[in-house]
Scaffold this active site. Structure first.
Site, PDB file in Angstrom:
ATOM      1  N   SER A 124       0.850  -1.197   0.000  1.00 46.61           N
ATOM      2  CA  SER A 124       0.000   0.000   0.000  1.00 46.61           C
ATOM      3  C   SER A 124       0.879   1.238   0.000  1.00 46.61           C
ATOM      4  O   SER A 124       2.000   1.215   0.543  1.00 46.61           O
ATOM      5  CB  SER A 124      -0.860  -0.024   1.261  1.00 46.61           C
ATOM      6  OG  SER A 124      -1.413   1.244   1.509  1.00 46.61           O
ATOM      7  N   TYR A 149      -2.229  -1.305  10.954  1.00 45.53           N
ATOM      8  CA  TYR A 149      -2.428  -1.806   9.591  1.00 45.53           C
ATOM      9  C   TYR A 149      -1.263  -1.376   8.700  1.00 45.53           C
ATOM     10  O   TYR A 149      -0.617  -2.195   8.036  1.00 45.53           O
ATOM     11  CB  TYR A 149      -3.752  -1.298   9.002  1.00 45.53           C
ATOM     12  CG  TYR A 149      -3.833  -1.537   7.505  1.00 45.53           C
ATOM     13  CD1 TYR A 149      -4.051  -2.813   6.995  1.00 45.53           C
ATOM     14  CD2 TYR A 149      -3.633  -0.484   6.592  1.00 45.53           C
ATOM     15  CE1 TYR A 149      -4.081  -3.039   5.620  1.00 45.53           C
ATOM     16  CE2 TYR A 149      -3.655  -0.707   5.221  1.00 45.53           C
ATOM     17  CZ  TYR A 149      -3.889  -1.988   4.747  1.00 45.53           C
ATOM     18  OH  TYR A 149      -3.902  -2.213   3.382  1.00 45.53           O
ATOM     19  N   LYS A 153       2.044  -3.596   6.868  1.00 48.94           N
ATOM     20  CA  LYS A 153       2.493  -3.599   5.462  1.00 48.94           C
ATOM     21  C   LYS A 153       3.985  -3.257   5.380  1.00 48.94           C
ATOM     22  O   LYS A 153       4.740  -3.866   4.623  1.00 48.94           O
ATOM     23  CB  LYS A 153       1.685  -2.584   4.641  1.00 48.94           C
ATOM     24  CG  LYS A 153       0.213  -2.940   4.475  1.00 48.94           C
ATOM     25  CD  LYS A 153       0.029  -4.109   3.531  1.00 48.94           C
ATOM     26  CE  LYS A 153      -1.357  -4.688   3.573  1.00 48.94           C
ATOM     27  NZ  LYS A 153      -1.539  -5.930   2.851  1.00 48.94           N
TER      28      LYS A 153
HETATM   29  P1  NAD Z   1     -10.673  -7.636   1.288  1.00 41.26           P
HETATM   30  O1  NAD Z   1     -10.892  -7.639   2.752  1.00 41.26           O
HETATM   31  O2  NAD Z   1     -11.831  -7.426   0.399  1.00 41.26           O
HETATM   32  O3  NAD Z   1      -9.950  -8.992   0.838  1.00 41.26           O
HETATM   33  C1  NAD Z   1      -9.055  -9.674   1.675  1.00 41.26           C
HETATM   34  C2  NAD Z   1      -9.473 -11.124   1.698  1.00 41.26           C
HETATM   35  O4  NAD Z   1      -8.572 -11.859   2.527  1.00 41.26           O
HETATM   36  C3  NAD Z   1     -10.875 -11.344   2.267  1.00 41.26           C
HETATM   37  O5  NAD Z   1     -11.624 -12.139   1.372  1.00 41.26           O
HETATM   38  C4  NAD Z   1     -10.629 -12.064   3.584  1.00 41.26           C
HETATM   39  O6  NAD Z   1     -11.700 -12.946   3.893  1.00 41.26           O
HETATM   40  C5  NAD Z   1      -9.324 -12.782   3.303  1.00 41.26           C
HETATM   41  N1  NAD Z   1      -8.505 -13.085   4.483  1.00 41.26           N
HETATM   42  C6  NAD Z   1      -8.148 -12.233   5.478  1.00 41.26           C
HETATM   43  N2  NAD Z   1      -7.393 -12.886   6.385  1.00 41.26           N
HETATM   44  C7  NAD Z   1      -7.266 -14.165   5.946  1.00 41.26           C
HETATM   45  C8  NAD Z   1      -6.586 -15.323   6.443  1.00 41.26           C
HETATM   46  N3  NAD Z   1      -5.937 -15.297   7.599  1.00 41.26           N
HETATM   47  N4  NAD Z   1      -6.655 -16.458   5.715  1.00 41.26           N
HETATM   48  C9  NAD Z   1      -7.338 -16.506   4.548  1.00 41.26           C
HETATM   49  N5  NAD Z   1      -7.996 -15.447   4.033  1.00 41.26           N
HETATM   50  C10 NAD Z   1      -7.959 -14.288   4.726  1.00 41.26           C
HETATM   51  O7  NAD Z   1      -9.533  -6.557   0.991  1.00 41.26           O
HETATM   52  P2  NAD Z   1      -9.048  -5.974  -0.411  1.00 41.26           P
HETATM   53  O8  NAD Z   1      -9.489  -4.575  -0.477  1.00 41.26           O
HETATM   54  O9  NAD Z   1      -9.379  -6.899  -1.484  1.00 41.26           O
HETATM   55  O10 NAD Z   1      -7.481  -5.947  -0.157  1.00 41.26           O
HETATM   56  C11 NAD Z   1      -6.623  -6.962  -0.647  1.00 41.26           C
HETATM   57  C12 NAD Z   1      -5.200  -6.650  -0.230  1.00 41.26           C
HETATM   58  O11 NAD Z   1      -4.822  -5.374  -0.738  1.00 41.26           O
HETATM   59  C13 NAD Z   1      -4.998  -6.569   1.277  1.00 41.26           C
HETATM   60  O12 NAD Z   1      -3.731  -7.116   1.583  1.00 41.26           O
HETATM   61  C14 NAD Z   1      -5.010  -5.098   1.557  1.00 41.26           C
HETATM   62  O13 NAD Z   1      -4.296  -4.775   2.727  1.00 41.26           O
HETATM   63  C15 NAD Z   1      -4.327  -4.567   0.312  1.00 41.26           C
HETATM   64  N6  NAD Z   1      -4.657  -3.168   0.032  1.00 41.26           N
HETATM   65  C16 NAD Z   1      -5.966  -2.810  -0.083  1.00 41.26           C
HETATM   66  C17 NAD Z   1      -6.302  -1.486  -0.335  1.00 41.26           C
HETATM   67  C18 NAD Z   1      -7.740  -1.063  -0.420  1.00 41.26           C
HETATM   68  O14 NAD Z   1      -8.033   0.107  -0.337  1.00 41.26           O
HETATM   69  N7  NAD Z   1      -8.694  -1.954  -0.645  1.00 41.26           N
HETATM   70  C19 NAD Z   1      -5.275  -0.521  -0.467  1.00 41.26           C
HETATM   71  C20 NAD Z   1      -3.956  -0.930  -0.368  1.00 41.26           C
HETATM   72  C21 NAD Z   1      -3.648  -2.270  -0.117  1.00 41.26           C
HETATM   73  C1  UD1 Z   2      -6.931   4.944   3.886  1.00 40.14           C
HETATM   74  C2  UD1 Z   2      -5.865   4.386   4.796  1.00 40.14           C
HETATM   75  C3  UD1 Z   2      -4.793   3.676   3.981  1.00 40.14           C
HETATM   76  C4  UD1 Z   2      -5.424   2.640   3.078  1.00 40.14           C
HETATM   77  C5  UD1 Z   2      -6.453   3.318   2.181  1.00 40.14           C
HETATM   78  C6  UD1 Z   2      -7.142   2.307   1.309  1.00 40.14           C
HETATM   79  C7  UD1 Z   2      -5.898   5.972   6.666  1.00 40.14           C
HETATM   80  C8  UD1 Z   2      -5.095   6.949   7.458  1.00 40.14           C
HETATM   81  N1  UD1 Z   2      -5.274   5.442   5.609  1.00 40.14           N
HETATM   82  O1  UD1 Z   2      -6.355   5.946   3.116  1.00 40.14           O
HETATM   83  O2  UD1 Z   2      -3.878   3.047   4.861  1.00 40.14           O
HETATM   84  O3  UD1 Z   2      -4.416   2.016   2.284  1.00 40.14           O
HETATM   85  O4  UD1 Z   2      -7.430   3.934   3.024  1.00 40.14           O
HETATM   86  O5  UD1 Z   2      -7.773   2.921   0.244  1.00 40.14           O
HETATM   87  O6  UD1 Z   2      -7.020   5.681   6.976  1.00 40.14           O
HETATM   88  N2  UD1 Z   2     -12.881  11.092   3.522  1.00 40.14           N
HETATM   89  C9  UD1 Z   2     -13.894  11.954   3.901  1.00 40.14           C
HETATM   90  N3  UD1 Z   2     -14.990  11.428   4.510  1.00 40.14           N
HETATM   91  C10 UD1 Z   2     -15.116  10.094   4.781  1.00 40.14           C
HETATM   92  C11 UD1 Z   2     -14.082   9.228   4.393  1.00 40.14           C
HETATM   93  C12 UD1 Z   2     -12.960   9.762   3.765  1.00 40.14           C
HETATM   94  O7  UD1 Z   2     -13.827  13.153   3.685  1.00 40.14           O
HETATM   95  O8  UD1 Z   2     -16.125   9.693   5.383  1.00 40.14           O
HETATM   96  C13 UD1 Z   2     -11.707  11.645   2.845  1.00 40.14           C
HETATM   97  C14 UD1 Z   2     -10.427  11.440   3.658  1.00 40.14           C
HETATM   98  O9  UD1 Z   2     -10.210  12.502   4.497  1.00 40.14           O
HETATM   99  C15 UD1 Z   2      -9.390  11.328   2.520  1.00 40.14           C
HETATM  100  C16 UD1 Z   2     -10.161  10.760   1.331  1.00 40.14           C
HETATM  101  O10 UD1 Z   2     -11.539  10.952   1.627  1.00 40.14           O
HETATM  102  O11 UD1 Z   2      -8.981  12.608   2.178  1.00 40.14           O
HETATM  103  C17 UD1 Z   2      -9.897   9.295   1.114  1.00 40.14           C
HETATM  104  O12 UD1 Z   2     -10.090   8.610   2.350  1.00 40.14           O
HETATM  105  P1  UD1 Z   2     -10.034   7.023   2.470  1.00 40.14           P
HETATM  106  O13 UD1 Z   2     -10.883   6.429   1.420  1.00 40.14           O
HETATM  107  O14 UD1 Z   2     -10.317   6.665   3.888  1.00 40.14           O
HETATM  108  O15 UD1 Z   2      -8.533   6.654   2.070  1.00 40.14           O
HETATM  109  P2  UD1 Z   2      -7.142   7.207   2.672  1.00 40.14           P
HETATM  110  O16 UD1 Z   2      -7.353   8.087   3.829  1.00 40.14           O
HETATM  111  O17 UD1 Z   2      -6.377   7.755   1.535  1.00 40.14           O
END
Ligand code: NAD
Ligand code: UD1
Length: 339
Positions: A124, A149, A153
């Protein structure tokens, strides 16, 4: 190539399964459904016409992982499984470190023992910490994370670095995602988190569909053109295609973990997001401006040129596409996936 997707039933993993299949790969999914539902398998079949093998299990179960790797002759692992709620992680640090860090150690042990030499990690942009200046490049120092969290990472990136130093013949790739939103254009798969949403797009949809009274916009006094924070939102289908590009084209590095920023390179403010959502969908987003959310960065967006130069990948979809597809998923699946 046979690819195991840990956490492949989740938001990003399910979209990757579809794009991998479309490009001729054979995806397998392992998930414990802590934040997803088995129904995703039917939806992936609706899109691809194919039953993707789906194993129920925990990444902490190393013996089960090894069994899956061996019995199915898996050649690459994409590791999505993690707990991902920033707010929740503050109150549950031990669960987050166990699942995200010890869980990754368990997978690394399994791939080492089974000689599965290709590994890709879902990292991330949070690993750049709170002082990163945008556009962010991969060479910036990591750390300065502000919650368990984010730190999980960062810790995994350090573990991967040391694993690579010791076992040079493994290809380790870390993709640092910026802010993934959107859904598959079919509306069959999308984001359906069990934890209370705190991210912007899921909350916009709750506000528009009347599940919450209004969206709270966290601060309009930041030093940006309209006072609201700026992020690099990326369509989940573009993000999934970056995984395909990485597994196909990342050059083998004998010395280091190969890292790529996966973002569009463009920052949009919260107000720009709301305006684009309204313009694209014809809906009104009820909102009010409230105080800043502690820990929020003013602005962060990627320099994605390394992914373009080395993988030939760049994001194709617009902010309009992201809004349209998120809303399509929401309207077709107001309760998310069925149980
Ligand atoms: P998600 O929660 O939708 O998917 C994660 C999946 O992992 C889920 O289906 C959950 O059931 C499974 N899981 C969790 N722990 C487990 C375990 N111990 N054993 C087996 N399965 C397990 O999340 P996502 O948004 O699809 O994210 C996927 C990856 O990307 C994660 O590693 C997350 O940290 C990373 N990531 C996500 C975002 C975001 O905004 N969605 C941003 C940056 C990084
Ligand atoms: C957050 C996480 C980041 C994670 C990412 C996934 C934090 C500090 N960081 O980032 O670790 O990888 O999500 O996408 O939480 N906002 C509002 N109102 C809301 C929600 C969000 O104004 O109810 C604004 C926030 O202030 C921010 C933007 O929307 O400026 C995006 O927020 P969000 O989707 O939570 O993502 P990040 O903060 O970038």
């Amino acid at each position: 190539m046979k690819v195991l997707l840990t956490g492949g039933a989740g938001f990003i993993g399910s979209h990757c399964a579809v794009e991998l299949y479309n490009e001729g790969f054979e995806p397998y999914i392992l998930d414990n459904f802590v934040n997803s539902k088995p129904a995703v398998a039917d939806r992936i079949r609706k899109i691809t016409g194919k039953d993707i093998p789906l194993f129920e299990g925990d990444i902490l179960d190393t013996a089960y992982l090894e069994q899956i790797l061996e019995e199915n002759k898996i050649e690459a692992v994409m590791h999505f499984a993690a707990l991902k709620s920033v707010g929740e992680s503050v109150g549950m640090p031990l669960e987050y470190y166990k699942n995200n860090v010890a869980g990754t150690l368990s997978i690394l042990e399994a791939i080492k023992r089974c000689s599965v030499k290709n590994f890709l990690f879902s990292s991330s942009c949070t690993v750049y910490g709170e002082n990163a200046l945008s556009p962010v490049t991969e060479g910036l120092p990591l750390g300065g994370t502000t919650n368990p969290y984010g730190t999980s990472k960062f810790m995994v990136e350090l573990i991967l670095r040391d694993f690579k130093r010791a076992f040079k013949d493994f290809q380790l790739i870390s993709l640092r995602y910026f802010n993934p939103i959107g859904a598959h254009p079919s509306g069959h798969i999308g984001e359906d988190s069990r934890t209370k949403p705190t991210n912007l797009m899921p909350l916009i949809m709750k506000a528009v569909s009347g599940q919450i009274k209004e969206l709270s916009v966290f601060g309009n006094d930041y030093p940006t053109h309209d006072g609201t924070c700026i992020r690099d939102y990326i369509h989940v289908v573009d993000l999934a295609r970056a995984h395909v590009a990485a597994i196909k084209r990342a050059k083998f590095s004998p010395d280091e973990v190969v890292t790529y920023n996966i973002g569009t390179g463009h920052g949009f403010s919260v107000m720009e997001m709301l305006e684009t959502f309204e313009k694209t969908t014809g809906e009104t987003v009820p909102f009010k401006i409230v105080g800043r959310r502690p820990g929020d960065l003013t602005e962060i967006y990627a320099d994605p040129s390394k992914a373009l130069n080395e993988l030939g990948w760049k994001a194709e979809k617009t902010l309009e596409d992201m809004c349209k597809d998120s809303w399509n998923w929401q309207t077709l699946n107001p309760e998310g996936y069925p149980d």
